[in-house]
Design a protein around this motif. Sequence first.
Motif, PDB file in Angstrom:
ATOM      1  N   LYS A   1       0.821  -1.211   0.000  1.00 20.42           N
ATOM      2  CA  LYS A   1       0.000   0.000   0.000  1.00 20.42           C
ATOM      3  C   LYS A   1       0.861   1.270   0.000  1.00 20.42           C
ATOM      4  O   LYS A   1       0.615   2.196  -0.735  1.00 20.42           O
ATOM      5  N   ASN A   2       1.883   1.312   0.830  1.00 18.24           N
ATOM      6  CA  ASN A   2       2.673   2.537   0.997  1.00 18.24           C
ATOM      7  C   ASN A   2       3.989   2.430   0.216  1.00 18.24           C
ATOM      8  O   ASN A   2       5.062   2.343   0.790  1.00 18.24           O
ATOM      9  N   ILE A   3       3.886   2.466  -1.112  1.00 14.69           N
ATOM     10  CA  ILE A   3       5.056   2.254  -1.980  1.00 14.69           C
ATOM     11  C   ILE A   3       6.038   3.438  -1.935  1.00 14.69           C
ATOM     12  O   ILE A   3       7.184   3.312  -2.360  1.00 14.69           O
ATOM     13  N   GLU A   4       5.611   4.574  -1.379  1.00 14.23           N
ATOM     14  CA  GLU A   4       6.514   5.723  -1.265  1.00 14.23           C
ATOM     15  C   GLU A   4       7.606   5.468  -0.226  1.00 14.23           C
ATOM     16  O   GLU A   4       8.678   6.052  -0.293  1.00 14.23           O
ATOM     17  N   ASP A   5       7.331   4.608   0.736  1.00 11.49           N
ATOM     18  CA  ASP A   5       8.309   4.257   1.776  1.00 11.49           C
ATOM     19  C   ASP A   5       9.449   3.441   1.146  1.00 11.49           C
ATOM     20  O   ASP A   5       9.210   2.431   0.487  1.00 11.49           O
ATOM     21  N   GLU A   6      10.686   3.886   1.363  1.00 10.47           N
ATOM     22  CA  GLU A   6      11.875   3.260   0.751  1.00 10.47           C
ATOM     23  C   GLU A   6      12.001   1.769   1.114  1.00 10.47           C
ATOM     24  O   GLU A   6      12.305   0.933   0.257  1.00 10.47           O
TER      25      GLU A   6
ATOM     26  N   ALA B   1       9.173  -4.641  -2.194  1.00  9.73           N
ATOM     27  CA  ALA B   1       8.326  -4.862  -3.379  1.00  9.73           C
ATOM     28  C   ALA B   1       9.185  -5.162  -4.609  1.00  9.73           C
ATOM     29  O   ALA B   1       8.863  -6.055  -5.395  1.00  9.73           O
ATOM     30  N   PHE B   2      10.294  -4.413  -4.758  1.00 11.96           N
ATOM     31  CA  PHE B   2      11.198  -4.618  -5.895  1.00 11.96           C
ATOM     32  C   PHE B   2      11.727  -6.048  -5.893  1.00 11.96           C
ATOM     33  O   PHE B   2      11.712  -6.741  -6.920  1.00 11.96           O
ATOM     34  N   ALA B   3      12.176  -6.519  -4.730  1.00 10.93           N
ATOM     35  CA  ALA B   3      12.713  -7.886  -4.618  1.00 10.93           C
ATOM     36  C   ALA B   3      11.633  -8.926  -4.914  1.00 10.93           C
ATOM     37  O   ALA B   3      11.880  -9.913  -5.615  1.00 10.93           O
ATOM     38  N   ALA B   4      10.420  -8.697  -4.414  1.00 10.65           N
ATOM     39  CA  ALA B   4       9.314  -9.643  -4.649  1.00 10.65           C
ATOM     40  C   ALA B   4       8.965  -9.699  -6.136  1.00 10.65           C
ATOM     41  O   ALA B   4       8.728 -10.776  -6.693  1.00 10.65           O
ATOM     42  N   LEU B   5       8.963  -8.536  -6.786  1.00 12.33           N
ATOM     43  CA  LEU B   5       8.650  -8.491  -8.215  1.00 12.33           C
ATOM     44  C   LEU B   5       9.724  -9.210  -9.041  1.00 12.33           C
ATOM     45  O   LEU B   5       9.417  -9.910  -9.995  1.00 12.33           O
ATOM     46  N   GLN B   6      10.982  -9.058  -8.651  1.00 17.55           N
ATOM     47  CA  GLN B   6      12.052  -9.778  -9.347  1.00 17.55           C
ATOM     48  C   GLN B   6      11.909 -11.283  -9.158  1.00 17.55           C
ATOM     49  O   GLN B   6      12.109 -12.050 -10.095  1.00 17.55           O
ATOM     50  N   ARG B   7      11.550 -11.705  -7.947  1.00 12.72           N
ATOM     51  CA  ARG B   7      11.341 -13.143  -7.692  1.00 12.72           C
ATOM     52  C   ARG B   7      10.207 -13.692  -8.551  1.00 12.72           C
ATOM     53  O   ARG B   7      10.195 -14.863  -8.897  1.00 12.72           O
TER      54      ARG B   7
ATOM     55  N   ASP C   1      11.026  -2.671 -16.334  1.00 11.82           N
ATOM     56  CA  ASP C   1       9.580  -2.503 -16.135  1.00 11.82           C
ATOM     57  C   ASP C   1       9.272  -2.113 -14.696  1.00 11.82           C
ATOM     58  O   ASP C   1       8.426  -1.246 -14.441  1.00 11.82           O
ATOM     59  N   ILE C   2       9.952  -2.735 -13.750  1.00 15.54           N
ATOM     60  CA  ILE C   2       9.702  -2.429 -12.327  1.00 15.54           C
ATOM     61  C   ILE C   2      10.059  -0.967 -12.048  1.00 15.54           C
ATOM     62  O   ILE C   2       9.283  -0.224 -11.438  1.00 15.54           O
ATOM     63  N   ARG C   3      11.238  -0.534 -12.527  1.00 16.46           N
ATOM     64  CA  ARG C   3      11.675   0.861 -12.302  1.00 16.46           C
ATOM     65  C   ARG C   3      10.701   1.856 -12.934  1.00 16.46           C
ATOM     66  O   ARG C   3      10.379   2.884 -12.328  1.00 16.46           O
ATOM     67  N   ALA C   4      10.258   1.549 -14.147  1.00 14.78           N
ATOM     68  CA  ALA C   4       9.332   2.444 -14.836  1.00 14.78           C
ATOM     69  C   ALA C   4       8.048   2.624 -14.041  1.00 14.78           C
ATOM     70  O   ALA C   4       7.528   3.745 -13.897  1.00 14.78           O
ATOM     71  N   VAL C   5       7.519   1.535 -13.489  1.00 16.65           N
ATOM     72  CA  VAL C   5       6.286   1.615 -12.691  1.00 16.65           C
ATOM     73  C   VAL C   5       6.547   2.366 -11.393  1.00 16.65           C
ATOM     74  O   VAL C   5       5.745   3.205 -10.966  1.00 16.65           O
ATOM     75  N   PHE C   6       7.678   2.103 -10.751  1.00 14.83           N
ATOM     76  CA  PHE C   6       8.012   2.797  -9.500  1.00 14.83           C
ATOM     77  C   PHE C   6       8.115   4.299  -9.722  1.00 14.83           C
ATOM     78  O   PHE C   6       7.698   5.087  -8.872  1.00 14.83           O
ATOM     79  N   GLU C   7       8.680   4.698 -10.866  1.00 13.87           N
ATOM     80  CA  GLU C   7       8.801   6.123 -11.155  1.00 13.87           C
ATOM     81  C   GLU C   7       7.432   6.785 -11.259  1.00 13.87           C
ATOM     82  O   GLU C   7       7.260   7.943 -10.856  1.00 13.87           O
ATOM     83  N   GLU C   8       6.445   6.055 -11.780  1.00 12.94           N
ATOM     84  CA  GLU C   8       5.072   6.596 -11.838  1.00 12.94           C
ATOM     85  C   GLU C   8       4.530   6.850 -10.436  1.00 12.94           C
ATOM     86  O   GLU C   8       3.832   7.836 -10.194  1.00 12.94           O
ATOM     87  N   TYR C   9       4.847   5.937  -9.504  1.00 11.62           N
ATOM     88  CA  TYR C   9       4.321   6.084  -8.142  1.00 11.62           C
ATOM     89  C   TYR C   9       5.005   7.178  -7.341  1.00 11.62           C
ATOM     90  O   TYR C   9       4.374   7.861  -6.571  1.00 11.62           O
TER      91      TYR C   9
END
Length: 199
Positions: free
Chosen positions: A165-170, A176-182, A189-197
């Motif tokens: 929920k709180n993706i702004e928190d480092e 989340a990044f590690a889970a998405l890579q797993r 793609d992960i970085r691009a989505v994170f930049e949107e958030y």
Amino acid sequence: MLITAVEPRRKSLCALYIDGEFAMKLDAQTLLENRFDVGREIDDEDLREIIRLSNERRAREKALRLISYRDHSKKELTEKIRRTCDSESAEKAAERMEELGLIDDESFARRYAESLIFKKNKSKTAARLELAQKGIDRELAEEILDGIEVDPRGQIKLFIEKKYKNIEDEKIRRRAFAALQRNGFCRDDIRAVFEEYIG
């Protein structure tokens, strides 16, 4: 050798006694059908044949029980049956289920891949690996995955919205990044989505 006793046991088995000694447990129905009654004289060939028939029946019954719970690939079904039966009986049982149309690797792979991608939010890369673990041929897996239209960045967003929920928190973002890579998503793609958030 003389059959001196046949005693019922659990799970449709009977204990077979030869010359007064316990010999083995065999499928009760197989013993009945082949008239392995008390007082019958048998030789080694008879014994080998009844063991083979018993193993094949038990393997078929195990196969039917397993596929009644859920779909299986042929390889997965064979491996599960092999835990309780010999390899030859397990393979014969799986082949018989395939002949009867009760298992079909192509339809199994299609349903499983769609479930992984759309329900479990896995990437196509992760789905490809899981299909391989289930014994699905690489070419078949590729063909099925190529036929599934999905936006990886849209999947990443769904994944984040469901679990983080709180993706702004480092700290949460790193998790989340590690889970998405797993789950097989690529870094770009992960970085691009994170930049949107986080803008």
